[in-house]
Design an enzyme around this catalytic site. Sequence first.
Site, PDB file in Angstrom:
ATOM      1  N   PRO A  56       0.839  -1.210   0.000  1.00  0.00           N
ATOM      2  CA  PRO A  56       0.000   0.000   0.000  1.00  0.00           C
ATOM      3  C   PRO A  56       0.869   1.253   0.000  1.00  0.00           C
ATOM      4  O   PRO A  56       1.785   1.372   0.816  1.00  0.00           O
ATOM      5  CB  PRO A  56      -0.807  -0.128   1.295  1.00  0.00           C
ATOM      6  N   TYR A  85      -0.417   4.941  13.274  1.00  0.00           N
ATOM      7  CA  TYR A  85      -1.800   5.394  13.066  1.00  0.00           C
ATOM      8  C   TYR A  85      -2.702   4.797  14.154  1.00  0.00           C
ATOM      9  O   TYR A  85      -2.227   4.129  15.064  1.00  0.00           O
ATOM     10  CB  TYR A  85      -2.248   5.073  11.640  1.00  0.00           C
ATOM     11  N   GLN A  93      -6.408  -1.522   1.617  1.00  0.00           N
ATOM     12  CA  GLN A  93      -5.940  -1.280   2.982  1.00  0.00           C
ATOM     13  C   GLN A  93      -6.879  -0.279   3.651  1.00  0.00           C
ATOM     14  O   GLN A  93      -7.041   0.843   3.161  1.00  0.00           O
ATOM     15  CB  GLN A  93      -4.506  -0.727   2.986  1.00  0.00           C
ATOM     16  N   GLY A 117       7.181  -2.142  -2.247  1.00  0.00           N
ATOM     17  CA  GLY A 117       6.727  -0.771  -2.377  1.00  0.00           C
ATOM     18  C   GLY A 117       7.489  -0.028  -3.448  1.00  0.00           C
ATOM     19  O   GLY A 117       7.131  -0.038  -4.629  1.00  0.00           O
ATOM     20  N   ARG A 118       8.586   0.618  -3.037  1.00  0.00           N
ATOM     21  CA  ARG A 118       9.267   1.564  -3.927  1.00  0.00           C
ATOM     22  C   ARG A 118       9.779   0.927  -5.208  1.00  0.00           C
ATOM     23  O   ARG A 118       9.810   1.575  -6.250  1.00  0.00           O
ATOM     24  CB  ARG A 118      10.380   2.266  -3.155  1.00  0.00           C
TER      25      ARG A 118
HETATM   26  C1  LIG Z   1       5.095   6.904  -1.288  1.00  0.00           C
HETATM   27  C2  LIG Z   1       4.854   5.910  -0.188  1.00  0.00           C
HETATM   28  C3  LIG Z   1       3.592   5.825   0.382  1.00  0.00           C
HETATM   29  C4  LIG Z   1       3.326   4.878   1.373  1.00  0.00           C
HETATM   30  N1  LIG Z   1       2.053   4.742   1.862  1.00  0.00           N
HETATM   31  C5  LIG Z   1       1.748   3.707   2.682  1.00  0.00           C
HETATM   32  C6  LIG Z   1       0.405   3.396   2.997  1.00  0.00           C
HETATM   33  O1  LIG Z   1      -0.544   4.008   2.505  1.00  0.00           O
HETATM   34  N2  LIG Z   1       0.174   2.360   3.855  1.00  0.00           N
HETATM   35  C7  LIG Z   1       1.200   1.617   4.380  1.00  0.00           C
HETATM   36  O2  LIG Z   1       0.942   0.706   5.160  1.00  0.00           O
HETATM   37  N3  LIG Z   1       2.479   1.870   4.057  1.00  0.00           N
HETATM   38  C8  LIG Z   1       2.777   2.867   3.204  1.00  0.00           C
HETATM   39  N4  LIG Z   1       4.067   3.059   2.795  1.00  0.00           N
HETATM   40  C9  LIG Z   1       5.092   2.078   3.198  1.00  0.00           C
HETATM   41  C10 LIG Z   1       5.240   1.012   2.102  1.00  0.00           C
HETATM   42  O3  LIG Z   1       4.031   0.288   1.935  1.00  0.00           O
HETATM   43  C11 LIG Z   1       6.363   0.010   2.423  1.00  0.00           C
HETATM   44  O4  LIG Z   1       6.040  -0.678   3.590  1.00  0.00           O
HETATM   45  C12 LIG Z   1       7.719   0.712   2.599  1.00  0.00           C
HETATM   46  O5  LIG Z   1       7.941   1.627   1.543  1.00  0.00           O
HETATM   47  C13 LIG Z   1       8.872  -0.287   2.656  1.00  0.00           C
HETATM   48  O6  LIG Z   1       8.873  -1.143   1.524  1.00  0.00           O
HETATM   49  P1  LIG Z   1       9.815  -0.865   0.235  1.00  0.00           P
HETATM   50  O7  LIG Z   1      11.243  -0.814   0.719  1.00  0.00           O
HETATM   51  O8  LIG Z   1       9.557  -2.033  -0.672  1.00  0.00           O
HETATM   52  O9  LIG Z   1       9.407   0.443  -0.364  1.00  0.00           O
HETATM   53  C14 LIG Z   1       4.361   4.033   1.838  1.00  0.00           C
HETATM   54  C15 LIG Z   1       5.639   4.155   1.283  1.00  0.00           C
HETATM   55  C16 LIG Z   1       5.886   5.057   0.268  1.00  0.00           C
HETATM   56  C17 LIG Z   1       7.263   5.109  -0.351  1.00  0.00           C
END
Ligand SMILES: Cc1cc2nc3c(=O)[nH]c(=O)nc-3n(C[C@H](O)[C@H](O)[C@H](O)COP(=O)(O)O)c2cc1C
Length: 357
Positions: free
Chosen positions: A24, A182, A100, A324-325
């Site tokens: 998410p 949250y 989510q 995510g990213r």
């Molecule tokens: C732009 C952005 C928005 C995010 N929004 C959410 C979100 O809405 N809900 C959530 O649980 N985590 C959110 N996260 C966290 C990501 O879901 C993820 O857990 C985090 O970036 C680590 O994973 P990654 O290294 O693969 O990016 C967000 C991260 C980024 C970069």
Amino acid sequence: MTPHLFQPLTIRSVTIKNRIMLSPMCQYSAIDGEMNDWHFAHLAARAMGGAGLICTEATHVAPHARITPYCAGLWNETQRERMKRIVDFVVTQGATPAIQLAHAGRKGSTARPWDGGGPLTSENGAWQTIAPTDRPFQQGWHAPKRLDRAMIAEAVAQFAHSAKLARQAGFQIAEIHGAHGYLINEFLSPISNDRNDEYGGGFDDRLRFLWEVIAAVRSEWPSNLPLFLRLSCSEWVEGGWTLEDSIALAKMLAARGDVDLIDCSSGGNDPRQQIPVGPGYQLPFATAIKAQAGILTGAVGMIHTSDFAESIVASGQADLVVMGRKLLGDPMWPLKAAKELRAQAVKWPPQYERANL
Ligand SMILES: Cc1cc2nc3c(=O)[nH]c(=O)nc-3n(C[C@H](O)[C@H](O)[C@H](O)COP(=O)(O)O)c2cc1C
């Protein structure tokens, strides 16, 4: 043999075609909580790119449950219909649509990152936030209103209402956002929960709000559909919620059986956190919880290569690789990973087949 990353996973009546979940990620681009063409293009592209599970950004259960005024929400039928269009397309790509469900608690009423982030001013439409405590997240942030019983019941009912609308929109998996400081996380943590009524104090009382949310969501979410929970498995702060707490909670979740999978994130509830960020930095949480509580887990956090992702599923460290990213920057990553891992059965969309060089 099909690589483990591309083997299906069946939970209740839902089969996810592979182990890659779009994490998410807030897009801060909704108006009045309604998703629009941005969200369609964003989620559609990642479904076309081969991720098995497409999860929406944090979708908030009420206007004042949002992080920013541009966050997505699901409290009315217009929002539901906007989402339905996206859900229907995601399904045409063979992906499973997930949502989510979130409440920002005392970390709401902020500006979106490219407007500077941080608490909204009253000229910019700040609203009264709520939390188990009346203490702000940090100095200079909004002081939340401490929830009384009626307000707790209202928040719980809002989760149920959103779950009902999510089902009507056609989502097949719901994830409750219990992480990142949250509202639900605020109740769980001894750092943000300073209550001495039945919703605070000892460990069991700090879980009460979560149990009520899970029961409310489950009352509207059919028993044939999976329910996930995202947790901050450690707060990375002395005196905060720990992995041991997460394991204890996961054992209870496994015994109760309402929640099927824990999406293992961390942090976000205390600005003093020290996170040792690096490849797979949260993977040990998913592995320990899966091993000790016997519940499905998702691993998230800097999982960036096909070999690493494959090894996580192949070794049984986690059931889903949540990304995510990497997927933000490269929507076609799953199809490229399939090629690297020689998953011959994975097909590109026919419209894109000629790009499969
Ligand atoms: C732009 C952005 C928005 C995010 N929004 C959410 C979100 O809405 N809900 C959530 O649980 N985590 C959110 N996260 C966290 C990501 O879901 C993820 O857990 C985090 O970036 C680590 O994973 P990654 O290294 O693969 O990016 C967000 C991260 C980024 C970069």
